[in-house]
Design an enzyme around this catalytic site. Structure first.
Site, short mmCIF file in Angstrom:
data_model
loop_
_atom_site.label_atom_id
_atom_site.label_comp_id
_atom_site.label_asym_id
_atom_site.label_seq_id
_atom_site.Cartn_x
_atom_site.Cartn_y
_atom_site.Cartn_z
CE LYS A 46 36.66 -87.51 -3.01
NZ LYS A 46 35.71 -86.48 -3.50
CE1 TYR A 87 35.77 -90.23 -0.63
CE2 TYR A 87 37.84 -90.54 0.54
CZ TYR A 87 36.85 -89.71 0.06
OH TYR A 87 36.95 -88.35 0.26
CB SER A 97 40.40 -86.77 -0.14
OG SER A 97 40.85 -87.37 1.04
#
Length: 342
Positions: A155, A151, A126
């Protein structure tokens, strides 16, 4: 011989569109999905588009015994890894859920891959890894930064795990950092299926236009942009899915190594521009109100996707109008289905 690709999270939003593109590009596909953020019916919808069956395993990516059994049963040539929790807000409220699923899931998957000598993987990352940057367009050499949510942290950690395995364990890895996926398949058979109140702009727009939500709140109109609203790089989900197939093709030609690619259109659009494009595509006025800024929102970011164009031979095909048009047709299809069931 056709290669067989394992797609983790293959019934999810981006995963399902990627399965379609894989099948239409002469790959056999095995899907694993826990149904934690998807529904089994998506497999039937994929088959209605491609006219080809998929092998489906309902299992948790963290269940090593089940993953091992899958690799023992199937001859897997490569993996596209989507299976992860993805709601930024939820990750703040329940960080351990995200660490457990996203990071441990990556470790479990790659441990079993190594055991069965499967060395090729495309990882779904992302643009959140770039943080709150002031220097758009962003290319792949831009430094990553401390994540602003659990989150985002997952990643970054998963990217590092993959880099280490490529350096020291003979893996061939592609890291795809994509920006803001929107839209739906032109058939309106598959699209985004948010559970509860959507976190993302476009499904909130389509649900508002459908009367499911009263109005859209635009979080801030006092940013340093042309109309005062946030700017993002929106990319059609089918373009994104095509890029995963291109990345997989490229990975099979690599030696032990990894590559990182940004996936975006290279153009930013403000929230108000997205609303205007939706109104043009749907022919419906959208009720919205200006609210206060939302904590953690980045002012503006868009991609430099030159590297993907040069090495993957990939460029986007859909424009903002197309994104809104397919998103709206998908919402209409959902409404018709729900009315029949009701």
């Amino acid at each position: 011989m056709k290669k067989t690709i394992l797609v983790t999270g293959g019934l999810g939003y981006i995963g399902s569109h990627t399965v379609v593109e894989l099948q239409e590009n002469n790959y056999d596909v095995v899907v694993i999905d826990s149904l934690s953020n998807s529904i089994r019916e998506v497999a039937e919808r994929i088959a209605s588009i491609t006219k080809m069956p998929i092998k489906l395993y309902i299992a948790d990516i963290n269940d090593e015994s089940l993953i091992d059994a899958l690799f023992k049963q199937e001859t897997i040539d490569g993996v596209i890894h989507f299976a992860a929790h993805k709601a930024v807000g939820e990750s703040v409220q329940n960080p351990f859920k995200y660490y457990r699923n996203n990071i441990d899931g990556m470790i479990t998957l790659q441990k079993v891959m190594r055991q069965y000598h499967v060395d090729t993987i495309v990882f779904s990352s992302s643009c959140t890894v770039y943080g709150d940057t002031k220097n758009s367009p962003i290319n792949e050499t831009h430094p990553v930064t401390e994540a602003i949510s659990p989150y985002g942290t997952t990643k970054l950690v998963c990217e590092q795990i993959l880099k280490d395995l490529c350096r020291y364990s003979g893996f061939r890895g592609i890291i795809l950092r994509y920006f803001n996926p929107v839209g739906a398949h032109p058939s309106a058979c598959i699209g985004e299926l948010p559970i509860g109140v959507p976190d993302n702009l476009v499904p909130y727009i389509t649900q508002t236009a459908a009367g499911i939500r009263d109005k859209l709140t635009v979080f801030g109109n006092d940013y340093n942009t042309a109309d005062g609203t946030n700017i993002r790089d929106y990319i059609h989900v089918v373009d994104l899915a095509r890029a995963h197939v291109k990345a997989l093709d490229y990975a099979f030609t690599m030696h032990q190594d990894y590559e990182i690619f940004n996936l975006g259109t290279g153009k930013g659009h403000s929230v108000l521009e997205v609303i205007k494009a939706f109104e043009q595509a749907s022919g419906k006025p959208l009720p919205y109100a200006i609210g206060a800024r939302r904590a953690g929102d980045i002012e503006q970011i868009w991609a430099d996707a030159t590297k993907a164009a040069q090495l993957l031979k990939w460029t986007h095909q859909y424009n903002l109008y197309d994104m809104m048009d397919t998103a709206w047709k998908w919402q209409i299809a959902l409404n018709h289905k729900q009315s029949r069931q009701g």
